[in-house]
Design an enzyme around this catalytic site. Structure first.
Site, PDB file in Angstrom:
ATOM      1  N   ARG A   1       0.847  -1.204   0.000  1.00  0.00           N
ATOM      2  CA  ARG A   1       0.000   0.000   0.000  1.00  0.00           C
ATOM      3  C   ARG A   1       0.881   1.252   0.000  1.00  0.00           C
ATOM      4  O   ARG A   1       0.612   2.220  -0.694  1.00  0.00           O
ATOM      5  CB  ARG A   1      -0.913  -0.002   1.241  1.00  0.00           C
ATOM      6  CG  ARG A   1      -2.014  -1.042   1.163  1.00  0.00           C
ATOM      7  CD  ARG A   1      -3.027  -0.871   2.271  1.00  0.00           C
ATOM      8  NE  ARG A   1      -2.608  -1.447   3.520  1.00  0.00           N
ATOM      9  CZ  ARG A   1      -3.052  -2.613   4.007  1.00  0.00           C
ATOM     10  NH1 ARG A   1      -3.912  -3.330   3.333  1.00  0.00           N
ATOM     11  NH2 ARG A   1      -2.634  -3.054   5.181  1.00  0.00           N
TER      12      ARG A   1
ATOM     13  N   ASP B   1      -6.814  -6.222  -6.137  1.00  0.00           N
ATOM     14  CA  ASP B   1      -6.449  -7.032  -4.963  1.00  0.00           C
ATOM     15  C   ASP B   1      -7.635  -7.913  -4.577  1.00  0.00           C
ATOM     16  O   ASP B   1      -8.261  -7.714  -3.539  1.00  0.00           O
ATOM     17  CB  ASP B   1      -6.047  -6.116  -3.796  1.00  0.00           C
ATOM     18  CG  ASP B   1      -5.559  -6.906  -2.586  1.00  0.00           C
ATOM     19  OD1 ASP B   1      -5.134  -8.059  -2.756  1.00  0.00           O
ATOM     20  OD2 ASP B   1      -5.605  -6.358  -1.463  1.00  0.00           O
TER      21      ASP B   1
ATOM     22  N   CYS C   1      -3.809 -13.674  -3.868  1.00  0.00           N
ATOM     23  CA  CYS C   1      -3.510 -14.234  -2.540  1.00  0.00           C
ATOM     24  C   CYS C   1      -3.944 -15.689  -2.493  1.00  0.00           C
ATOM     25  O   CYS C   1      -4.201 -16.238  -1.429  1.00  0.00           O
ATOM     26  CB  CYS C   1      -4.184 -13.410  -1.442  1.00  0.00           C
ATOM     27  SG  CYS C   1      -5.980 -13.374  -1.567  1.00  0.00           S
TER      28      CYS C   1
HETATM   29  N1  SAH Z   1      -7.177  -4.291  -0.851  1.00  0.00           N
HETATM   30  C1  SAH Z   1      -7.765  -4.513   0.450  1.00  0.00           C
HETATM   31  C2  SAH Z   1      -8.079  -5.962   0.732  1.00  0.00           C
HETATM   32  C3  SAH Z   1      -8.996  -6.628  -0.268  1.00  0.00           C
HETATM   33  S1  SAH Z   1      -9.776  -8.060   0.332  1.00  0.00           S
HETATM   34  C4  SAH Z   1      -6.849  -3.907   1.522  1.00  0.00           C
HETATM   35  O1  SAH Z   1      -5.717  -3.499   1.214  1.00  0.00           O
HETATM   36  O2  SAH Z   1      -7.248  -3.856   2.685  1.00  0.00           O
HETATM   37  C5  SAH Z   1     -10.888  -8.443  -0.948  1.00  0.00           C
HETATM   38  C6  SAH Z   1     -12.153  -7.593  -0.999  1.00  0.00           C
HETATM   39  O3  SAH Z   1     -12.866  -7.960  -2.173  1.00  0.00           O
HETATM   40  C7  SAH Z   1     -13.144  -7.751   0.142  1.00  0.00           C
HETATM   41  O4  SAH Z   1     -13.362  -6.496   0.741  1.00  0.00           O
HETATM   42  C8  SAH Z   1     -14.459  -8.249  -0.523  1.00  0.00           C
HETATM   43  O5  SAH Z   1     -15.620  -7.642   0.036  1.00  0.00           O
HETATM   44  C9  SAH Z   1     -14.264  -7.804  -1.931  1.00  0.00           C
HETATM   45  N2  SAH Z   1     -14.940  -8.583  -2.991  1.00  0.00           N
HETATM   46  C10 SAH Z   1     -15.018  -9.920  -3.133  1.00  0.00           C
HETATM   47  N3  SAH Z   1     -15.586 -10.239  -4.308  1.00  0.00           N
HETATM   48  C11 SAH Z   1     -15.901  -9.076  -4.924  1.00  0.00           C
HETATM   49  C12 SAH Z   1     -16.485  -8.735  -6.180  1.00  0.00           C
HETATM   50  N4  SAH Z   1     -16.858  -9.679  -7.057  1.00  0.00           N
HETATM   51  N5  SAH Z   1     -16.625  -7.437  -6.492  1.00  0.00           N
HETATM   52  C13 SAH Z   1     -16.247  -6.467  -5.628  1.00  0.00           C
HETATM   53  N6  SAH Z   1     -15.654  -6.726  -4.441  1.00  0.00           N
HETATM   54  C14 SAH Z   1     -15.491  -8.004  -4.087  1.00  0.00           C
END
Ligand code: SAH
Length: 397
Positions: free
Chosen positions: A210, A296, A336
């Protein structure tokens, strides 16, 4: 003591110090161990090689606590946990952050135990029968760390089902927090909901990535896909991005993201509650474009068995992202998924660029932060991989 006797030749993985014993490698079980019991692991000719936790329902039938037989008791956990915490101390005391992963499972010699520390609050996940068996000892050891006032359990991860364990959450030690726990990460503040946030509340593994984004975005338009509580988006604003759009499908995550942006007095993000797969298509159809895109996503492939389906999903979003980038733009893309290797991930991204008709170079290979170490004898511990790709750096001749 109960023993697992391996089939002839199956001690090879033990010689490489791999901490898992698969059911197929076991010739017989001596004694009558129950789930979570401590067992000695012996070679076919009876030589004791390790001491482990027994898991009768899982394909991973035992996980190794120690390579030489030793008492597995409260002192063992107190010592391992104190050692793991001491390794993270420079990160906490150095002013980088007050939120660290204290225990990273096998890579800290504690299979099935994950613990994140947010300031004075430790959130623990007990993911295996062995970890479950030692809940009280683990909770005591975490509560005994200097400055810790409460220990919260978040053993609500799906992997517990493979061990035959139900989901379990709640306060293990100390008094419940009255609100979110406040943390600082590379100078930015985040409010962590340890009770109902994802996993333990925050994705600490992306801490340095980040910050890395922050250094890439001055004057640029940024799209943060799968933004959760705003980690990348808020760093983009802190780095002087000209405009930030952030997408997540979770309403509560987006509310927390907006609160986090306000906490840092970094306003101006366009927060969208939507599906990323659909949004990227809508943006393409509407002719929208960005200078920097972050992808992500959640774990598409928990194990290698899901790799093919996951590969299609990764290719889809990365292909669309390449199409949405302005010339010379940057894609910061992650996986991940333990079931997708770094090599396979790079191939998927190469395929996505090709099909998007974009030339790109890799400027960096990214990984999890240092408090998420990968033991050399446990390559499965390497789950987070990322690439920074820059497009169209050459001009046509
Ligand atoms: N980048 C974030 C972590 C991401 S975790 C950080 O740095 O903190 C993955 C996220 O993807 C979760 O918040 C989940 O709600 C979201 N997610 C899962 N499937 C999704 C989709 N199809 N469209 C949008 N968001 C989604």
């Amino acid at each position: 003591m109960h023993s697992l006797i391996l089939k002839p030749g199956r001690e090879k993985s033990l010689q490489r110090r791999h901490p898992w014993i698969f059911s197929g490698g076991i010739a017989r079980v001596d004694g009558n161990p129950q789930a979570g019991d401590t067992v000695e692991v012996r070679t076919a000719d009876g030589v004791p090689r390790a001491i482990a936790a027994y898991s009768p329902q899982s394909q991973i039938r035992a996980r190794i606590w120690n390579w030489t037989p030793c008492p597995i008791d409260a002192d063992f956990f107190a010592q391992r946990i104190a050692q793991a915490a001491a390794r993270r101390e420079p990160l906490r005391s150095g002013g980088v952050t007050n939120a660290v992963r204290l225990i990273h499972g096998e890579s800290d010699g504690l299979p099935g135990v994950v613990a994140d520390r947010y300031e004075d609050t430790v959130v623990v996940q007990l993911l295996t029968t062995g970890a479950e068996r030692w809940r009280e000892a683990i909770a005591d050891a975490l509560a005994a760390l200097a400055g810790v006032v409460r220990v919260v359990e978040r053993s609500d991860a799906d992997v517990r089902q493979l061990e035959g364990l139900p989901s379990q959450t709640g306060l293990l030690r100390g008094a419940a927090a009255t609100g979110p726990v406040m943390i600082t990460e590379h100078g930015l503040q985040f409010a962590i909901d340890v009770v109902s946030g994802h996993k333990t509340g925050f994705y600490l593994d992306q801490r340095d990535n980040r910050q890395r984004l922050r250094a890439l975005v001055a004057g640029n338009s940024v799209l943060d896909c799968f933004c959760y509580t705003g980690g990348f988006a808020i760093n983009a604003l802190a780095g002087g991005a000209s405009a930030v759009t952030a997408i997540d499908s979770s309403g509560p995550a987006l509310q927390a993201a907006q609160a986090n942006a306000a906490l840092n007095r970094l306003n101006g993000t366009e927060w969208l509650e939507a599906d990323v797969f659909q949004s990227l298509r809508k943006f393409r159809d509407a002719g929208r474009s960005f200078d920097v895109i972050v992808l992500d996503p959640p774990k598409f492939a928990p194990t290698a068995a899901h790799a093919e389906k996951a590969a299609r999903a990764y290719k889809d979003i990365n292909l669309l992202a390449f199409k949405l980038l302005n010339p010379g733009g940057t894609l910061m893309t992650y996986s991940c998924s333990g079931g997708v290797s770094a090599e396979l991930f790079q191939k998927i991204i190469a395929g996505a660029a090709l099909d998007a008709g974009v030339d790109a170079v890799i400027e960096a290979w990214l990984h999890g932060a240092a408090d998420h170490p990968v033991a050399l004898n446990f390559p499965e511990g390497e789950y987070l991989k990322g690439l920074i790709c820059r497009t169209n750096i050459t001009t046509a001749v």
